[in-house]
Design a protein around this motif. Structure first.
Motif, mmCIF file in Angstrom:
data_model
loop_
_atom_site.group_PDB
_atom_site.id
_atom_site.type_symbol
_atom_site.label_atom_id
_atom_site.label_comp_id
_atom_site.label_asym_id
_atom_site.label_seq_id
_atom_site.Cartn_x
_atom_site.Cartn_y
_atom_site.Cartn_z
ATOM 1 N N LEU A 46 -14.182 1.251 3.362
ATOM 2 C CA LEU A 46 -13.344 2.454 3.235
ATOM 3 C C LEU A 46 -12.615 2.895 4.509
ATOM 4 N N PRO A 47 -13.325 3.039 5.635
ATOM 5 C CA PRO A 47 -12.571 3.484 6.819
ATOM 6 C C PRO A 47 -11.480 2.487 7.206
ATOM 7 N N LEU A 48 -11.802 1.203 7.086
ATOM 8 C CA LEU A 48 -10.811 0.181 7.406
ATOM 9 C C LEU A 48 -9.642 0.284 6.423
ATOM 10 N N GLY A 49 -9.987 0.451 5.153
ATOM 11 C CA GLY A 49 -8.954 0.545 4.115
ATOM 12 C C GLY A 49 -8.061 1.752 4.332
ATOM 13 N N ALA A 50 -8.674 2.898 4.658
ATOM 14 C CA ALA A 50 -7.868 4.109 4.859
ATOM 15 C C ALA A 50 -6.866 3.884 5.979
ATOM 16 N N THR A 51 -7.226 3.045 6.934
ATOM 17 C CA THR A 51 -6.367 2.845 8.092
ATOM 18 C C THR A 51 -5.330 1.746 7.875
ATOM 19 N N ILE A 52 -5.714 0.657 7.213
ATOM 20 C CA ILE A 52 -4.740 -0.448 7.128
ATOM 21 C C ILE A 52 -4.330 -0.850 5.715
ATOM 22 N N ASN A 53 -5.084 -0.421 4.695
ATOM 23 C CA ASN A 53 -4.697 -0.845 3.341
ATOM 24 C C ASN A 53 -3.920 0.277 2.657
ATOM 25 N N MET A 54 -2.620 0.150 2.625
ATOM 26 C CA MET A 54 -1.804 1.230 2.053
ATOM 27 C C MET A 54 -0.819 0.647 1.051
ATOM 28 N N ASP A 55 -1.253 0.526 -0.183
ATOM 29 C CA ASP A 55 -0.398 -0.062 -1.218
ATOM 30 C C ASP A 55 0.838 0.796 -1.474
ATOM 31 N N GLY A 56 0.614 2.116 -1.574
ATOM 32 C CA GLY A 56 1.727 3.014 -1.870
ATOM 33 C C GLY A 56 2.760 2.952 -0.754
ATOM 34 N N THR A 57 2.288 2.942 0.471
ATOM 35 C CA THR A 57 3.184 2.888 1.621
ATOM 36 C C THR A 57 3.924 1.551 1.654
ATOM 37 N N ALA A 58 3.214 0.465 1.341
ATOM 38 C CA ALA A 58 3.832 -0.863 1.358
ATOM 39 C C ALA A 58 4.975 -0.923 0.352
ATOM 40 N N LEU A 59 4.713 -0.413 -0.843
ATOM 41 C CA LEU A 59 5.754 -0.381 -1.884
ATOM 42 C C LEU A 59 6.959 0.427 -1.390
ATOM 43 N N TYR A 60 6.627 1.545 -0.753
ATOM 44 C CA TYR A 60 7.660 2.457 -0.262
ATOM 45 C C TYR A 60 8.522 1.815 0.832
ATOM 46 N N GLU A 61 7.875 1.108 1.753
ATOM 47 C CA GLU A 61 8.628 0.461 2.849
ATOM 48 C C GLU A 61 9.675 -0.488 2.270
ATOM 49 N N CYS A 62 9.245 -1.274 1.307
ATOM 50 C CA CYS A 62 10.134 -2.269 0.723
ATOM 51 C C CYS A 62 11.257 -1.580 -0.061
ATOM 52 N N ALA A 63 10.873 -0.706 -0.982
ATOM 53 C CA ALA A 63 11.878 -0.059 -1.828
ATOM 54 C C ALA A 63 12.810 0.814 -0.982
ATOM 55 N N GLY A 64 12.259 1.490 0.017
ATOM 56 C CA GLY A 64 13.060 2.385 0.858
ATOM 57 C C GLY A 64 14.145 1.626 1.615
ATOM 58 N N VAL A 65 13.791 0.487 2.182
ATOM 59 C CA VAL A 65 14.772 -0.277 2.960
ATOM 60 C C VAL A 65 15.825 -0.884 2.046
ATOM 61 N N LEU A 66 15.412 -1.381 0.901
ATOM 62 C CA LEU A 66 16.405 -1.928 -0.035
ATOM 63 C C LEU A 66 17.361 -0.822 -0.494
ATOM 64 N N PHE A 67 16.812 0.375 -0.690
ATOM 65 C CA PHE A 67 17.653 1.517 -1.078
ATOM 66 C C PHE A 67 18.702 1.789 0.010
ATOM 67 N N ASN A 109 -2.633 4.975 -2.109
ATOM 68 C CA ASN A 109 -3.337 4.343 -0.983
ATOM 69 C C ASN A 109 -4.847 4.533 -1.107
ATOM 70 N N VAL A 110 -5.246 5.765 -1.359
ATOM 71 C CA VAL A 110 -6.679 6.082 -1.415
ATOM 72 C C VAL A 110 -7.334 5.404 -2.632
ATOM 73 N N THR A 111 -6.605 5.405 -3.762
ATOM 74 C CA THR A 111 -7.174 4.785 -4.962
ATOM 75 C C THR A 111 -7.364 3.285 -4.742
ATOM 76 N N SER A 112 -6.397 2.659 -4.095
ATOM 77 C CA SER A 112 -6.542 1.223 -3.835
ATOM 78 C C SER A 112 -7.760 0.956 -2.949
ATOM 79 N N ASP A 113 -7.965 1.791 -1.942
ATOM 80 C CA ASP A 113 -9.156 1.615 -1.085
ATOM 81 C C ASP A 113 -10.422 1.698 -1.918
ATOM 82 N N SER A 114 -10.449 2.669 -2.844
ATOM 83 C CA SER A 114 -11.669 2.869 -3.625
ATOM 84 C C SER A 114 -11.900 1.699 -4.585
ATOM 85 N N VAL A 115 -10.813 1.173 -5.164
ATOM 86 C CA VAL A 115 -10.953 0.019 -6.062
ATOM 87 C C VAL A 115 -11.481 -1.182 -5.268
#
Ligand code: ASP
Length: 411
Positions: A289-310, A387-393
């Motif tokens: 969990l602590p590692l995930g909260a810091t580096i595993n960010m699915d929502g952010t990853a999706l956002y980075e990609c979609a945001g730049v393409l936008f 992000n948080v849900t992905s960490d928990s899964v």
């Protein structure tokens, strides 16, 4: 009958929103409640991470277990983030939200100097090693603190006899005490959430939302697909567990993520829910969990990609080639790894991805980022939940694969 905590939180959210809609700016009077709650959560992050990881890693015992858990954990982070990015890529190409976007006159060019500059990608990895663990803790450098805690926990496994038992007991018991404190703070969540939501609603500028409506719809749809379909599916495929039970167990953590927009501040609640509601061992929780909260960010990853393409779509004359889009995919992943678990961190990291495709210095890009910043709050809230849900899964998947079968007994 006493209302379950997550219902209390949801009601507080609704009341906070109504309060702000009725009172307008005057609702800011409740903002300190949110600030106090955030400060309490942040207060416990450093001791919680230090004690949980050290006791967890010391409890993992031999290095082989640590290596095995580590590989599974990173494998999950990579898989889930990549799926999220590909969803962002597909949707942005399909919907083309940038095509009709306009930058409202009220928006100012984004002044980069206001913000802490993102680190280069190589530096993000090197930075994991703190030159001074106390300084890392004091400055909220969570990755540095995690690195130190892991190797310290590992060093404890190499001791024998009394020194070993003493340190294991010390960190175990300190961790228990921190969890008690966490639990007490979480009980205040409804009050804090009321303050946070009323503040967010009272300060929202609704006009801007219309100008970049398609952009917001694209990101929100991508996040929804990942949240409602992909993550439950991953949980079910890898563990056979019921995703609805998982959602019920994690409700308070999701609501806190939504209200705070910070995976870091939510971490104590996430840990509490995973250990007490789902029933995952401290060994696995404290590593994943602590590692995930810091580096595993699915929502952010999706956002980075979609945001730049936008942004690329919205700038006339720019057409990102296939290879440029591959670069976006890879850098979006790295940017999500490097993004701090704090509000709007994802937006700051977008410059890393923009730079990678040569748009970092484009004046229109700076204007667009300014607009995106103005409307970022609701998107940030949602991507933090993802992000948080992905960490928990991920934590449940790793726990199950490590032979923990008696899960979800308390939901
Ligand atoms: N606020 C997000 C989080 O803490 C990061 C982001 O801005 O995307 O998880």
């Amino acid at each position: 009958m006493k209302l379950k905590l997550h219902w209390q939180i949801f009601i507080a959210m609704a009341l906070g929103a109504v309060f702000a809609l009725v009172l307008g700016e005057k609702a800011l009077i409740a903002a300190p409640l949110g600030t106090i709650f955030m400060r309490l959560l942040k207060m416990i992050i450093v001791p919680l991470i230090l004690t949980s990881i050290t006791s967890g890693v010391a409890g993992l015992g031999d290095p082989r277990t640590l290596g095995r858990v580590g590989i599974k954990t990173f494998g999950y982070y990579l898989l889930s983030s990549m799926i999220a990015i590909l969803i962002g890529l597909a949707l942005t190409n399909l919907i083309q939200p940038g095509a009709g976007a306009r930058v409202p006159d009220t928006v100012e060019e984004f002044d980069l100097s206001q913000l802490q500059q993102p680190d280069s990608l190589g530096n993000i990895l090197i930075r994991m090693i703190p030159t001074n663990p106390v300084k890392a803790a004091a400055e909220g450098d969570i990755l540095g603190l995690i690195f130190f805690s892991i190797i310290f926990g590992f060093a404890i496994t190499q001791l024998k006899g009394k020194p070993h038992d003493f340190l294991v007991n010390l960190f175990d018991n300190s961790f228990q005490a921190m969890m008690k404190l966490t639990h007490a703070i979480i009980r205040l969540a409804p009050i804090g959430v009321f303050g946070l939501i009323s503040n967010a609603v009272a300060t929202a500028g609704f006009d801007l939302f219309k100008a970049v409506g398609m952009y917001m719809i694209t990101i929100a749809s991508g996040l929804t697909i990942h949240f409602v379909i992909v993550l439950p599916l991953l949980l079910f495929l890898f563990t056979g567990e019921n995703p609805l039970k998982h959602a019920r167990a994690m409700m308070s953590a999701m609501a806190t993520a939504f209200s705070t927009s910070s995976s870091g501040a939510t971490l104590p609640v996430t840990m509490d829910s995973i250990e007490n509601n789902v029933g995952v061992s401290n060994k696995v929780t404290s590593f994943v969990l602590p590692l995930g909260a810091t580096i595993n960010m699915d929502g952010t990853a999706l956002y980075e990609c979609a945001g730049v393409l936008f942004i690329a779509q919205a700038i006339p004359g720019i057409d990102l080639s296939f290879s440029a889009q591959v670069v976006v995919v890879i850098t979006a992943f790295l940017a999500s790894v490097g993004a701090a678990a704090v509000p709007s961190a994802g937006l700051i990291m977008i410059f890393i991805v923009l730079n990678a495709v040569g748009l970092g210095d484009h004046p229109t890009a700076a204007l667009l980022v300014g607009t995106m910043l103005a409307v970022d709050r609701p998107l940030d809230m949602y991507r933090t939940v993802v992000n948080v849900t992905s960490d928990s899964v991920g934590t449940v998947i790793v726990a199950k694969s490590e032979g923990e079968t008696n899960l979800y007994q308390n939901v």
